[in-house]
Design a protein around this motif. Sequence first.
Motif, short mmCIF file in Angstrom:
data_model
loop_
_atom_site.label_atom_id
_atom_site.label_comp_id
_atom_site.label_asym_id
_atom_site.label_seq_id
_atom_site.Cartn_x
_atom_site.Cartn_y
_atom_site.Cartn_z
N THR A 170 0.78 -1.29 -0.08
CA THR A 170 0.03 -0.09 0.11
C THR A 170 0.93 1.12 -0.14
O THR A 170 0.48 2.14 -0.83
CB THR A 170 -1.18 0.16 1.22
OG1 THR A 170 -1.64 -1.13 1.11
CG2 THR A 170 -2.04 1.36 1.17
N ILE A 184 -7.04 4.61 -8.40
CA ILE A 184 -6.40 3.45 -7.35
C ILE A 184 -7.69 2.69 -7.05
O ILE A 184 -8.65 3.34 -6.53
CB ILE A 184 -5.87 4.18 -6.26
CG1 ILE A 184 -4.82 5.08 -6.64
CG2 ILE A 184 -5.40 3.07 -5.25
CD1 ILE A 184 -4.19 5.78 -5.47
N ILE A 185 -7.69 1.34 -7.56
CA ILE A 185 -9.02 0.56 -7.48
C ILE A 185 -8.59 -0.59 -6.83
O ILE A 185 -7.66 -1.21 -6.89
CB ILE A 185 -9.37 0.18 -9.01
CG1 ILE A 185 -9.65 1.41 -9.79
CG2 ILE A 185 -10.46 -0.76 -8.85
CD1 ILE A 185 -9.74 0.94 -11.46
N THR A 186 -9.47 -0.82 -5.76
CA THR A 186 -9.52 -1.94 -5.09
C THR A 186 -10.75 -2.70 -5.05
O THR A 186 -11.54 -2.37 -5.64
CB THR A 186 -8.99 -1.78 -3.51
OG1 THR A 186 -8.74 -2.95 -2.91
CG2 THR A 186 -9.88 -0.90 -2.85
N ALA A 210 -11.24 0.97 -0.40
CA ALA A 210 -10.19 2.09 -1.08
C ALA A 210 -10.16 3.01 -0.19
O ALA A 210 -8.98 3.50 0.33
CB ALA A 210 -10.54 2.51 -2.37
N TYR A 227 -6.67 3.79 1.73
CA TYR A 227 -5.74 5.14 1.14
C TYR A 227 -5.99 6.43 1.63
O TYR A 227 -4.99 7.28 1.65
CB TYR A 227 -5.87 4.92 -0.52
CG TYR A 227 -5.35 3.49 -1.21
CD1 TYR A 227 -4.08 3.59 -1.12
CD2 TYR A 227 -6.30 2.69 -1.59
CE1 TYR A 227 -3.26 2.40 -1.60
CE2 TYR A 227 -5.76 1.53 -1.94
CZ TYR A 227 -4.36 1.41 -1.95
OH TYR A 227 -3.90 0.40 -2.67
N GLN A 267 -14.31 11.02 -3.97
CA GLN A 267 -13.30 9.99 -3.97
C GLN A 267 -12.12 10.40 -4.39
O GLN A 267 -11.49 9.57 -5.24
CB GLN A 267 -13.81 8.79 -4.27
CG GLN A 267 -15.02 8.06 -3.51
CD GLN A 267 -16.38 8.51 -3.70
OE1 GLN A 267 -16.74 8.70 -4.78
NE2 GLN A 267 -16.93 8.96 -2.39
N LEU A 313 -10.10 7.25 -6.16
CA LEU A 313 -10.39 6.04 -5.42
C LEU A 313 -11.44 5.30 -6.10
O LEU A 313 -12.62 6.10 -6.33
CB LEU A 313 -10.41 6.09 -3.88
CG LEU A 313 -9.26 6.86 -3.34
CD1 LEU A 313 -9.68 6.88 -1.75
CD2 LEU A 313 -8.09 5.89 -3.44
N GLY A 336 -13.80 1.32 -6.57
CA GLY A 336 -13.82 0.04 -6.30
C GLY A 336 -14.50 -0.90 -7.43
O GLY A 336 -15.08 -0.43 -8.35
N ASP A 395 -5.42 -2.59 -6.72
CA ASP A 395 -4.97 -3.44 -5.70
C ASP A 395 -5.76 -4.77 -5.37
O ASP A 395 -7.00 -4.66 -5.81
CB ASP A 395 -5.10 -2.52 -4.37
CG ASP A 395 -4.56 -2.96 -3.08
OD1 ASP A 395 -3.88 -4.31 -3.29
OD2 ASP A 395 -4.79 -2.33 -1.91
#
Length: 160
Positions: A61, A82-84, A90, A94, A116, A128, A130, A151
């Motif tokens: 991370t 930045i995708i989780t 996220a 983050y 986000q 950010l 998802g 991620d």
Amino acid sequence: MKHNEFWNELAEKSAARKGLRGRLKEICDNILADLTPHQRNFVTDPARRKSLLCPRRAGKTHCVIAYALWNGLKYPHSKIPIITITLKNAKNLYWKPLREFAEKYGIDIEFRVGEQKAILPNGTELILGGASSLSDIEKYRGGAYKLALIDECKSITEGV
């Protein structure tokens, strides 16, 4: 506005931009200097597609945030998602470290929690997001991204 005032104002703006660029380059250098050799190699590797495969608590991370900031500060007005697995994840992973990076390196980041997004001083947007399935990933297609970070990509299911 008089002719001389115009040129003086233009010169001041140009000097301010040069000063900002110099400051952002210094921050980029400091971010790299604080990474481990493996993290630094990952961030500076010119490959278009990269992956990190390491155990828990290895600094993934931290490396992802450093990579996003390093690229974002180098390339003004870029967009970096930045995708989780979920948006909630996220945010949990983050937001706090991004704030810590901002404080540590003196980066004036505008946090738009409702959107986000984290807006860097040079106009770059860290976004950010998802995605739990391939159809969710498809929603990100078409964006003019300088960099996209995913991620826990193994957790993204095949279902559409």
